[in-house]
Design an enzyme around this catalytic site. Structure first.
Site, PDB file in Angstrom:
ATOM      1  N   ARG A 226      -5.259  -7.471  11.308  1.00 30.13           N
ATOM      2  CA  ARG A 226      -4.033  -6.652  11.357  1.00 30.13           C
ATOM      3  C   ARG A 226      -3.977  -5.894  12.680  1.00 30.13           C
ATOM      4  O   ARG A 226      -2.947  -5.842  13.341  1.00 30.13           O
ATOM      5  CB  ARG A 226      -4.024  -5.697  10.163  1.00 30.13           C
ATOM      6  CG  ARG A 226      -2.785  -4.838  10.023  1.00 30.13           C
ATOM      7  CD  ARG A 226      -2.840  -4.169   8.651  1.00 30.13           C
ATOM      8  NE  ARG A 226      -1.932  -3.070   8.490  1.00 30.13           N
ATOM      9  CZ  ARG A 226      -0.668  -3.174   8.094  1.00 30.13           C
ATOM     10  NH1 ARG A 226      -0.152  -4.363   7.833  1.00 30.13           N
ATOM     11  NH2 ARG A 226       0.085  -2.104   7.941  1.00 30.13           N
TER      12      ARG A 226
ATOM     13  N   HIS B 167       4.463   0.691   8.176  1.00 31.53           N
ATOM     14  CA  HIS B 167       4.017   2.078   8.313  1.00 31.53           C
ATOM     15  C   HIS B 167       5.142   3.033   7.936  1.00 31.53           C
ATOM     16  O   HIS B 167       6.293   2.805   8.292  1.00 31.53           O
ATOM     17  CB  HIS B 167       3.590   2.371   9.760  1.00 31.53           C
ATOM     18  CG  HIS B 167       2.326   1.694  10.165  1.00 31.53           C
ATOM     19  ND1 HIS B 167       2.014   1.437  11.470  1.00 31.53           N
ATOM     20  CD2 HIS B 167       1.282   1.223   9.436  1.00 31.53           C
ATOM     21  CE1 HIS B 167       0.835   0.847  11.537  1.00 31.53           C
ATOM     22  NE2 HIS B 167       0.379   0.698  10.317  1.00 31.53           N
TER      23      HIS B 167
ATOM     24  N   HIS C  23      -9.619  -6.076   8.369  1.00 33.42           N
ATOM     25  CA  HIS C  23      -8.583  -5.256   9.001  1.00 33.42           C
ATOM     26  C   HIS C  23      -8.449  -5.569  10.496  1.00 33.42           C
ATOM     27  O   HIS C  23      -7.415  -5.297  11.097  1.00 33.42           O
ATOM     28  CB  HIS C  23      -8.858  -3.764   8.780  1.00 33.42           C
ATOM     29  CG  HIS C  23      -7.688  -2.896   9.094  1.00 33.42           C
ATOM     30  ND1 HIS C  23      -6.569  -2.865   8.289  1.00 33.42           N
ATOM     31  CD2 HIS C  23      -7.452  -2.051  10.123  1.00 33.42           C
ATOM     32  CE1 HIS C  23      -5.693  -2.027   8.821  1.00 33.42           C
ATOM     33  NE2 HIS C  23      -6.202  -1.523   9.927  1.00 33.42           N
TER      34      HIS C  23
ATOM     35  N   LYS D 112       0.834  -1.206   0.000  1.00 35.01           N
ATOM     36  CA  LYS D 112       0.000   0.000   0.000  1.00 35.01           C
ATOM     37  C   LYS D 112       0.867   1.254   0.000  1.00 35.01           C
ATOM     38  O   LYS D 112       0.554   2.231  -0.652  1.00 35.01           O
ATOM     39  CB  LYS D 112      -0.909  -0.024   1.236  1.00 35.01           C
ATOM     40  CG  LYS D 112      -1.831   1.154   1.359  1.00 35.01           C
ATOM     41  CD  LYS D 112      -2.684   1.024   2.607  1.00 35.01           C
ATOM     42  CE  LYS D 112      -3.484   2.277   2.854  1.00 35.01           C
ATOM     43  NZ  LYS D 112      -4.266   2.174   4.088  1.00 35.01           N
TER      44      LYS D 112
ATOM     45  N   TYR E 207      -0.775   1.938  18.937  1.00 38.58           N
ATOM     46  CA  TYR E 207      -0.724   0.693  19.692  1.00 38.58           C
ATOM     47  C   TYR E 207       0.160   0.797  20.935  1.00 38.58           C
ATOM     48  O   TYR E 207       0.167  -0.118  21.743  1.00 38.58           O
ATOM     49  CB  TYR E 207      -0.202  -0.439  18.796  1.00 38.58           C
ATOM     50  CG  TYR E 207      -1.048  -0.618  17.565  1.00 38.58           C
ATOM     51  CD1 TYR E 207      -2.299  -1.218  17.645  1.00 38.58           C
ATOM     52  CD2 TYR E 207      -0.615  -0.168  16.327  1.00 38.58           C
ATOM     53  CE1 TYR E 207      -3.085  -1.372  16.525  1.00 38.58           C
ATOM     54  CE2 TYR E 207      -1.393  -0.326  15.199  1.00 38.58           C
ATOM     55  CZ  TYR E 207      -2.634  -0.926  15.297  1.00 38.58           C
ATOM     56  OH  TYR E 207      -3.415  -1.081  14.190  1.00 38.58           O
TER      57      TYR E 207
END
Length: 167
Positions: A116, A139, A113, A57, A148
């Site tokens: 993930r 990321h 999602h 992505k 997180y």
């Protein structure tokens, strides 16, 4: 998802008539890869206990470690289900059915999602390093991964133990 929800979901995934949904889901839970990345996995991407991604992505290549058992299972699955070179065929619908049978309520637009997010949450809860998580998830910005950090109550404790004044 909680450990209890994961356990119930894994049982429901095994009940599915879709031969791919269980392994695709477990790849996502074990690695944090996106559903589409797992579902579109090619055999040449799996080598030396790594899943390698070139087209992500974010456009950046990354490699995610897996254990030997998962690597063996991926190759065994591929040998059994030869899908014109691909390891899997589409199985999102089967995943949705398993989620429903498991009675798991998810926010809108969070169907696959959730795997993930569950990986990342449990990675931090179990003492994972935020920078390692950033690399695993691919990321670009640490701010994205920092969502997180609060899940690891001791994630800053290393400052007490690793500073130069500790003897």
């Amino acid at each position: 998802m909680t450990k209890e929800q994961i356990a119930v979901l894994l049982v429901e995934l095994k009940k599915s008539t879709n031969p791919h949904v269980d392994l695709v889901s477990r790849i996502c839970l074990a690695t944090g890869v996106r559903w589409s990345e797992a579902e579109q996995l090619q055999p040449q991407q799996v080598q030396q206990r790594l899943i390698q991604f070139a087209r992500t992505k974010t456009g950046k290549a990354r490699a995610v470690p897996i254990n030997q058992d998962m690597q063996d299972e991926i190759f065994t699955h591929h040998a059994e289900h030869r899908n014109m070179g691909a390891i899997f065929t589409g199985c999102t619908g089967a995943f949705k059915e398993a989620i429903e049978r498991a009675g798991i309520q998810l926010p809108m637009e969070q169907l696959t999602h959730v795997l993930r997010h569950t990986f990342a949450s449990h990675f931090m809860i179990n003492g994972g390093n935020i920078l390692a998580l950033k690399r695993i998830l691919g990321h670009q910005d640490l701010k994205t991964t920092m969502r997180y950090a609060h899940l690891a109550p001791d994630h800053l404790d290393s400052a007490r133990q690793l500073n130069p004044l500790v003897f």
